[in-house]
Design an enzyme around this catalytic site. Structure first.
Site, mmCIF file in Angstrom:
data_model
loop_
_atom_site.group_PDB
_atom_site.id
_atom_site.type_symbol
_atom_site.label_atom_id
_atom_site.label_comp_id
_atom_site.label_asym_id
_atom_site.label_seq_id
_atom_site.Cartn_x
_atom_site.Cartn_y
_atom_site.Cartn_z
ATOM 1 N N LYS A 133 -20.922 19.051 6.763
ATOM 2 C CA LYS A 133 -19.838 19.289 7.720
ATOM 3 C C LYS A 133 -19.602 18.095 8.631
ATOM 4 C CE LYS A 133 -16.727 21.660 9.877
ATOM 5 N NZ LYS A 133 -15.426 21.925 9.207
ATOM 6 N N SER A 165 0.822 -1.195 0.000
ATOM 7 C CA SER A 165 0.000 0.000 0.000
ATOM 8 C C SER A 165 0.865 1.258 0.000
ATOM 9 C CB SER A 165 -0.966 -0.045 1.187
ATOM 10 O OG SER A 165 -2.062 0.788 0.959
#
Length: 268
Positions: free
Chosen positions: A168, A116
């Protein structure tokens, strides 16, 4: 493979294996030739602003410091011995940039794991060596968070949220995520994944069909990775030194250690 879960608004991470430290082992060479071997062990993180080591992971600043020391002490080539499952996206890209910016040839040697984000960082090396059983690949992105809404209902706990901006609190563990919000997070992950895949394509010079075989997030053993074009050579430290000698067109004497520095401060 231990994976760290991050709660919060769309925080993107690569898979992580938490290990130990960063150190440098410089070996004397014939004449003025030297090879520096830098051990890169642990999760890759942006935390800290400098220094050679941070107990909770590898930092771009730590790699930068070790690179500078290696070059200042006359290293003609740097070998990075990587044992890491990856880490934060930007930090992994920054480690790649630090490796890529070194003015001497570089070799990345994969030990147990270089997957990764750690594989992304290794793309900065001129050559990549892996053991046939090394775990690598995992070319994918993960965005994850916990949801506590079911537990909160059982406990009779309410969630009061006051925000400005429709999204948000996207990814908050204290509310159910809507399908629209999940799609937004998926789109962000896809953007980061596409950037990762493009780096693999360009740095490893892979064709479109070759990229399709490796972009699924699957892990590969070193032997498989070589067949897929993700690594150049199979072997261990001795092989990585031979590759370094080919890059520098010189003999490198690694019979004795000249220097080893390990800092164990918890903050940089």
């Amino acid at each position: 493979m231990d994976k760290k879960l991050f709660a919060g608004a769309g925080i993107l991470v690569f898979s992580i294996i938490v290990l130990a430290a960063v150190s440098i082992d410089e070996t004397g060479g014939i004449g003025t030739e030297r090879a520096a071997i830098i051990s890169v062990d642990g999760a890759i993180t942006s935390s800290g602003s400098g220094g050679a080591f941070q107990s909770q992971g590898v930092t771009p600043g730590g790699i930068r410091d070790l690179n500078e020391r290696a070059v200042e002490q006359g290293a003609s080539v740097i070998i990075y011995e990587i044992n890491s499952g990856g880490g934060a996206v930007v930090a992994s890209k920054d480690v790649k940039r630090e490796i890529d910016s070194v003015e001497v040839p570089t070799v990345c040697r994969f030990r147990d794991s270089a997957a990764s984000g750690a594989y992304l960082a290794a793309l900065g090396c001129d050559e990549i060596v892996a053991d046939s059983a090394s775990i690598t690949g995992s070319i994918g992105v993960r965005s994850s968070y916990m949801e506590y809404t079911g537990l909160m209902e059982k406990l009779g706990v309410g969630y009061v949220n006051i925000t400005s901006g429709e999204y948000k609190d996207i990814g908050s563990p204290y509310k159910n995520t809507s399908e629209e919000e999940k799609q937004i997070l998926q789109e962000k992950a896809d953007i980061v994944h596409r950037d990762f895949v493009n780096s693999v394509r360009s740095e490893r010079n892979l064709s479109e069909s070759e990229v399709e075989e490796v972009e699924t997030g699957e892990i590969f053993l070193g032997a498989e990775a070589q067949e897929l074009g993700l690594v150049d050579t199979l072997g261990g430290r001795k092989t990585s030194i031979q590759v370094a000698e080919n890059l520098t067109e010189s003999d490198l004497d690694t019979s004795r250690s000249r220097h080893r520095a390990v800092s164990t401060c918890s903050r940089l």
